[in-house]
Design a protein around this motif. Structure first.
Motif, PDB file in Angstrom:
ATOM      1  N   ILE A 185       0.624  17.305 -12.325  1.00  0.00           N
ATOM      2  CA  ILE A 185       0.556  18.715 -11.913  1.00  0.00           C
ATOM      3  C   ILE A 185       1.593  19.525 -12.669  1.00  0.00           C
ATOM      4  O   ILE A 185       1.314  20.634 -13.131  1.00  0.00           O
ATOM      5  CB  ILE A 185       0.736  18.847 -10.386  1.00  0.00           C
ATOM      6  N   GLN A 186       2.791  18.971 -12.823  1.00  0.00           N
ATOM      7  CA  GLN A 186       3.833  19.672 -13.566  1.00  0.00           C
ATOM      8  C   GLN A 186       3.405  19.975 -14.993  1.00  0.00           C
ATOM      9  O   GLN A 186       3.844  20.947 -15.581  1.00  0.00           O
ATOM     10  CB  GLN A 186       5.129  18.854 -13.572  1.00  0.00           C
ATOM     11  N   LYS A 187       2.532  19.154 -15.535  1.00  0.00           N
ATOM     12  CA  LYS A 187       2.030  19.346 -16.896  1.00  0.00           C
ATOM     13  C   LYS A 187       0.789  20.242 -16.929  1.00  0.00           C
ATOM     14  O   LYS A 187       0.213  20.460 -17.990  1.00  0.00           O
ATOM     15  CB  LYS A 187       1.704  17.991 -17.521  1.00  0.00           C
ATOM     16  N   GLY A 188       0.377  20.741 -15.747  1.00  0.00           N
ATOM     17  CA  GLY A 188      -0.750  21.659 -15.699  1.00  0.00           C
ATOM     18  C   GLY A 188      -2.105  21.010 -15.473  1.00  0.00           C
ATOM     19  O   GLY A 188      -3.138  21.644 -15.686  1.00  0.00           O
ATOM     20  N   ASP A 189      -2.132  19.782 -15.008  1.00  0.00           N
ATOM     21  CA  ASP A 189      -3.383  19.057 -14.777  1.00  0.00           C
ATOM     22  C   ASP A 189      -4.046  19.543 -13.487  1.00  0.00           C
ATOM     23  O   ASP A 189      -3.608  19.219 -12.381  1.00  0.00           O
ATOM     24  CB  ASP A 189      -3.098  17.554 -14.708  1.00  0.00           C
ATOM     25  N   LYS A 190      -5.108  20.317 -13.619  1.00  0.00           N
ATOM     26  CA  LYS A 190      -5.798  20.894 -12.455  1.00  0.00           C
ATOM     27  C   LYS A 190      -6.516  19.836 -11.625  1.00  0.00           C
ATOM     28  O   LYS A 190      -6.614  19.965 -10.408  1.00  0.00           O
ATOM     29  CB  LYS A 190      -6.772  21.974 -12.900  1.00  0.00           C
ATOM     30  N   LYS A 191      -7.003  18.782 -12.264  1.00  0.00           N
ATOM     31  CA  LYS A 191      -7.675  17.712 -11.515  1.00  0.00           C
ATOM     32  C   LYS A 191      -6.681  16.982 -10.609  1.00  0.00           C
ATOM     33  O   LYS A 191      -7.000  16.630  -9.480  1.00  0.00           O
ATOM     34  CB  LYS A 191      -8.359  16.728 -12.460  1.00  0.00           C
ATOM     35  N   ALA A 192      -5.469  16.777 -11.100  1.00  0.00           N
ATOM     36  CA  ALA A 192      -4.429  16.144 -10.286  1.00  0.00           C
ATOM     37  C   ALA A 192      -4.085  17.045  -9.104  1.00  0.00           C
ATOM     38  O   ALA A 192      -3.892  16.565  -7.980  1.00  0.00           O
ATOM     39  CB  ALA A 192      -3.182  15.860 -11.127  1.00  0.00           C
TER      40      ALA A 192
ATOM     41  N   LYS B 223       0.837  -1.202   0.000  1.00  0.00           N
ATOM     42  CA  LYS B 223       0.000   0.000   0.000  1.00  0.00           C
ATOM     43  C   LYS B 223       0.873   1.254   0.000  1.00  0.00           C
ATOM     44  O   LYS B 223       0.615   2.195  -0.716  1.00  0.00           O
ATOM     45  CB  LYS B 223      -0.939  -0.017   1.212  1.00  0.00           C
ATOM     46  N   LEU B 224       1.931   1.260   0.802  1.00  0.00           N
ATOM     47  CA  LEU B 224       2.844   2.400   0.858  1.00  0.00           C
ATOM     48  C   LEU B 224       3.478   2.634  -0.509  1.00  0.00           C
ATOM     49  O   LEU B 224       3.521   3.757  -0.991  1.00  0.00           O
ATOM     50  CB  LEU B 224       3.927   2.172   1.908  1.00  0.00           C
ATOM     51  N   LYS B 225       3.929   1.572  -1.152  1.00  0.00           N
ATOM     52  CA  LYS B 225       4.552   1.698  -2.466  1.00  0.00           C
ATOM     53  C   LYS B 225       3.541   2.230  -3.487  1.00  0.00           C
ATOM     54  O   LYS B 225       3.845   3.089  -4.286  1.00  0.00           O
ATOM     55  CB  LYS B 225       5.114   0.354  -2.905  1.00  0.00           C
ATOM     56  N   SER B 226       2.327   1.724  -3.417  1.00  0.00           N
ATOM     57  CA  SER B 226       1.264   2.182  -4.315  1.00  0.00           C
ATOM     58  C   SER B 226       0.991   3.665  -4.104  1.00  0.00           C
ATOM     59  O   SER B 226       0.848   4.420  -5.054  1.00  0.00           O
ATOM     60  CB  SER B 226      -0.003   1.361  -4.072  1.00  0.00           C
ATOM     61  N   THR B 227       0.916   4.088  -2.855  1.00  0.00           N
ATOM     62  CA  THR B 227       0.643   5.490  -2.554  1.00  0.00           C
ATOM     63  C   THR B 227       1.759   6.389  -3.071  1.00  0.00           C
ATOM     64  O   THR B 227       1.491   7.441  -3.635  1.00  0.00           O
ATOM     65  CB  THR B 227       0.461   5.687  -1.031  1.00  0.00           C
ATOM     66  N   LEU B 228       3.009   5.967  -2.895  1.00  0.00           N
ATOM     67  CA  LEU B 228       4.132   6.762  -3.390  1.00  0.00           C
ATOM     68  C   LEU B 228       4.070   6.888  -4.899  1.00  0.00           C
ATOM     69  O   LEU B 228       4.288   7.970  -5.450  1.00  0.00           O
ATOM     70  CB  LEU B 228       5.466   6.157  -2.954  1.00  0.00           C
ATOM     71  N   ASN B 229       3.772   5.794  -5.576  1.00  0.00           N
ATOM     72  CA  ASN B 229       3.655   5.833  -7.033  1.00  0.00           C
ATOM     73  C   ASN B 229       2.517   6.757  -7.455  1.00  0.00           C
ATOM     74  O   ASN B 229       2.652   7.515  -8.409  1.00  0.00           O
ATOM     75  CB  ASN B 229       3.439   4.433  -7.602  1.00  0.00           C
ATOM     76  N   GLU B 230       1.403   6.693  -6.745  1.00  0.00           N
ATOM     77  CA  GLU B 230       0.266   7.564  -7.056  1.00  0.00           C
ATOM     78  C   GLU B 230       0.648   9.030  -6.864  1.00  0.00           C
ATOM     79  O   GLU B 230       0.287   9.883  -7.678  1.00  0.00           O
ATOM     80  CB  GLU B 230      -0.928   7.213  -6.173  1.00  0.00           C
ATOM     81  N   ASP B 231       1.361   9.330  -5.787  1.00  0.00           N
ATOM     82  CA  ASP B 231       1.776  10.711  -5.518  1.00  0.00           C
ATOM     83  C   ASP B 231       2.738  11.213  -6.591  1.00  0.00           C
ATOM     84  O   ASP B 231       2.640  12.358  -7.033  1.00  0.00           O
ATOM     85  CB  ASP B 231       2.424  10.827  -4.138  1.00  0.00           C
ATOM     86  N   ILE B 232       3.652  10.362  -7.001  1.00  0.00           N
ATOM     87  CA  ILE B 232       4.588  10.753  -8.055  1.00  0.00           C
ATOM     88  C   ILE B 232       3.826  11.014  -9.348  1.00  0.00           C
ATOM     89  O   ILE B 232       4.102  11.992 -10.058  1.00  0.00           O
ATOM     90  CB  ILE B 232       5.688   9.693  -8.228  1.00  0.00           C
ATOM     91  N   GLN B 233       2.848  10.180  -9.640  1.00  0.00           N
ATOM     92  CA  GLN B 233       2.023  10.400 -10.832  1.00  0.00           C
ATOM     93  C   GLN B 233       1.242  11.715 -10.715  1.00  0.00           C
ATOM     94  O   GLN B 233       1.117  12.450 -11.702  1.00  0.00           O
ATOM     95  CB  GLN B 233       1.059   9.230 -11.041  1.00  0.00           C
TER      96      GLN B 233
ATOM     97  N   GLU C 220       6.195  23.752 -12.561  1.00  0.00           N
ATOM     98  CA  GLU C 220       7.081  23.343 -13.652  1.00  0.00           C
ATOM     99  C   GLU C 220       8.537  23.209 -13.226  1.00  0.00           C
ATOM    100  O   GLU C 220       9.324  22.567 -13.924  1.00  0.00           O
ATOM    101  CB  GLU C 220       6.949  24.319 -14.815  1.00  0.00           C
ATOM    102  N   VAL C 221       8.911  23.787 -12.094  1.00  0.00           N
ATOM    103  CA  VAL C 221      10.316  23.744 -11.674  1.00  0.00           C
ATOM    104  C   VAL C 221      10.552  22.888 -10.426  1.00  0.00           C
ATOM    105  O   VAL C 221      11.688  22.713 -10.014  1.00  0.00           O
ATOM    106  CB  VAL C 221      10.869  25.172 -11.423  1.00  0.00           C
ATOM    107  N   ILE C 222       9.490  22.348  -9.856  1.00  0.00           N
ATOM    108  CA  ILE C 222       9.629  21.534  -8.651  1.00  0.00           C
ATOM    109  C   ILE C 222      10.144  20.150  -9.034  1.00  0.00           C
ATOM    110  O   ILE C 222       9.650  19.526  -9.965  1.00  0.00           O
ATOM    111  CB  ILE C 222       8.277  21.411  -7.914  1.00  0.00           C
ATOM    112  N   LYS C 223      11.138  19.688  -8.281  1.00  0.00           N
ATOM    113  CA  LYS C 223      11.654  18.341  -8.491  1.00  0.00           C
ATOM    114  C   LYS C 223      10.760  17.366  -7.728  1.00  0.00           C
ATOM    115  O   LYS C 223      10.267  17.664  -6.658  1.00  0.00           O
ATOM    116  CB  LYS C 223      13.086  18.236  -7.989  1.00  0.00           C
ATOM    117  N   ILE C 224      10.578  16.200  -8.305  1.00  0.00           N
ATOM    118  CA  ILE C 224       9.737  15.183  -7.682  1.00  0.00           C
ATOM    119  C   ILE C 224      10.592  14.352  -6.730  1.00  0.00           C
ATOM    120  O   ILE C 224      11.610  13.791  -7.117  1.00  0.00           O
ATOM    121  CB  ILE C 224       9.092  14.282  -8.745  1.00  0.00           C
TER     122      ILE C 224
END
Length: 85
Positions: free
Chosen positions: A18-25, A3-13, A66-70
């Motif tokens: 968000i970096q691409k401008g997705d307001k829903k994300a 679950k932790l790994k899944s959550t991290l992957n979801e957050d990275i996604q 656009e400038v935040i590192k993941i």
């Protein structure tokens, strides 16, 4: 652990979207982290100020998306930003 790994992957996604401008994300990330960050901020300031600070962090996040590192754990960048503001 899965679950932790899944959550991290979801957050990275979410951050990638968000970096691409997705307001829903961004909305999803806001809903997920807003209560946690307010709770964290309440350790240092009163509740009303904590909400204002967290809202400022979220605005900062959107404006600088656009400038935040993941990072592997997005809550780290949000907590760090709490101290910068």
């Amino acid at each position: 652990m899965k679950k932790l790994k899944s959550t991290l992957n979801e957050d990275i996604q979410l951050f990638t979207s968000i970096q691409k401008g997705d307001k829903k994300a961004f909305d999803l990330l806001f809903l997920k982290y807003y209560p946690r960050l307010c709770s964290y901020a309440c350790q240092y300031v009163n509740f009303n100020n904590s909400e204002e600070i967290v809202q400022e962090i979220m605005i900062w996040l959107w404006e600088n998306r656009e400038v935040i590192k993941i990072y592997p754990n997005p809550s780290i960048i949000l907590k760090i930003q709490f101290f910068i503001l």
